[in-house]
Design an enzyme around this catalytic site. Sequence first.
Site, PDB file in Angstrom:
ATOM      1  N   PRO A   1      -7.030  -2.143  -3.784  1.00  0.00           N
ATOM      2  CA  PRO A   1      -6.790  -0.763  -4.569  1.00  0.00           C
ATOM      3  C   PRO A   1      -6.970   0.287  -3.339  1.00  0.00           C
ATOM      4  CG  PRO A   1      -8.166  -2.204  -5.433  1.00  0.00           C
ATOM      5  CD  PRO A   1      -7.691  -3.250  -4.239  1.00  0.00           C
ATOM      6  N   GLU A   2      -5.839   0.859  -3.323  1.00  0.00           N
ATOM      7  CA  GLU A   2      -5.787   2.329  -2.351  1.00  0.00           C
ATOM      8  C   GLU A   2      -5.464   3.396  -3.675  1.00  0.00           C
ATOM      9  OE1 GLU A   2      -3.380   1.968   0.901  1.00  0.00           O
ATOM     10  OE2 GLU A   2      -3.674   0.033   1.171  1.00  0.00           O
TER      11      GLU A   2
END
Length: 271
Positions: free
Chosen positions: A2-3
């Site tokens: 997750p960015e």
Amino acid sequence: MPELPEVETVVRGLRAPLVGRTITGLWTDWPKALRPHTPDDFAALLTGQTVHAITRRAKYILCQLDDGLLAIHLKMTGRLYVSGAPESGDRWVHVRFTLDNGQYLHFSDARRFGRVYLAPTLDDFAPGLGPEPLEDDFTPAVLRDRLARRQRALKALLLDQAFLAGVGNIYADEALFRAGLHPRRAASTLTDDETHRLYDSIRAALRAGIDYEGASVNWYRKPDGTAGKSQEHFFVYGRDGQPCARCGQPIIKIRVAQRGTHYCPNCQPER
DNA sequence: ATATCTGCCTGCTCGC
DNA sequence: TGCGAGCAGGCAGATA
């Protein structure tokens, strides 16, 4: 992983089920995930508080409470979702919040890197974050000033949350490809034209990631359990050995700043 | 001060 | 089929 785009997608998906809800309970089998309180203290401070808004800063999910902030960082393998049963059949749920409508917010994390924070403000657990790349106050001039006099490789700087908030390994590689810049290029050597290209490319790569609802390369899922589609539109990440979409040359993988780094040697020449 | 290295974690892939 | 090695990597904290 997750960015910014993945976290933004999770935030958008959690607003409907969570905003306006009051948290009535907390369970965990991994106390290390809770910062900085012990589980009992954490639960005592949290229960009875209502979630008034859910926002994002860098890769943090921020829930504004009556008094203070509940924040969650998904790190590598974290997932968040709401369901009507306490047991979801997910062996990696390590923190679970009970809501006042009988629903549950599950925090699943196979690698146990994820963290849950309860604090008055963001600065109490995440001080010194760099600018938000999609906000209006992040301009080409801001990027130029931050690149100046830095000798580090562009890839290393893009991963540094104090330099710029929210970019991780995937979107750093994608942004550098879009800009036509080599990942090992020293920051201070960029021309004005290259700086503008990098600025536009960072924002374009992140916006594409949000539009496609994040990259489900391995663990990431949207709160509704479905996969994002961003990975179907990658230019370089995870595409080593495959032909470049622009020139047909094979994408190659190297290590920069201890991170797997994918780029096109033809479209992103060393100098 | 800036830059780099290590540890935290465990599912997954690969080679034998 | 089983098993060990290596890999994935965000970030805090330590070191150079």
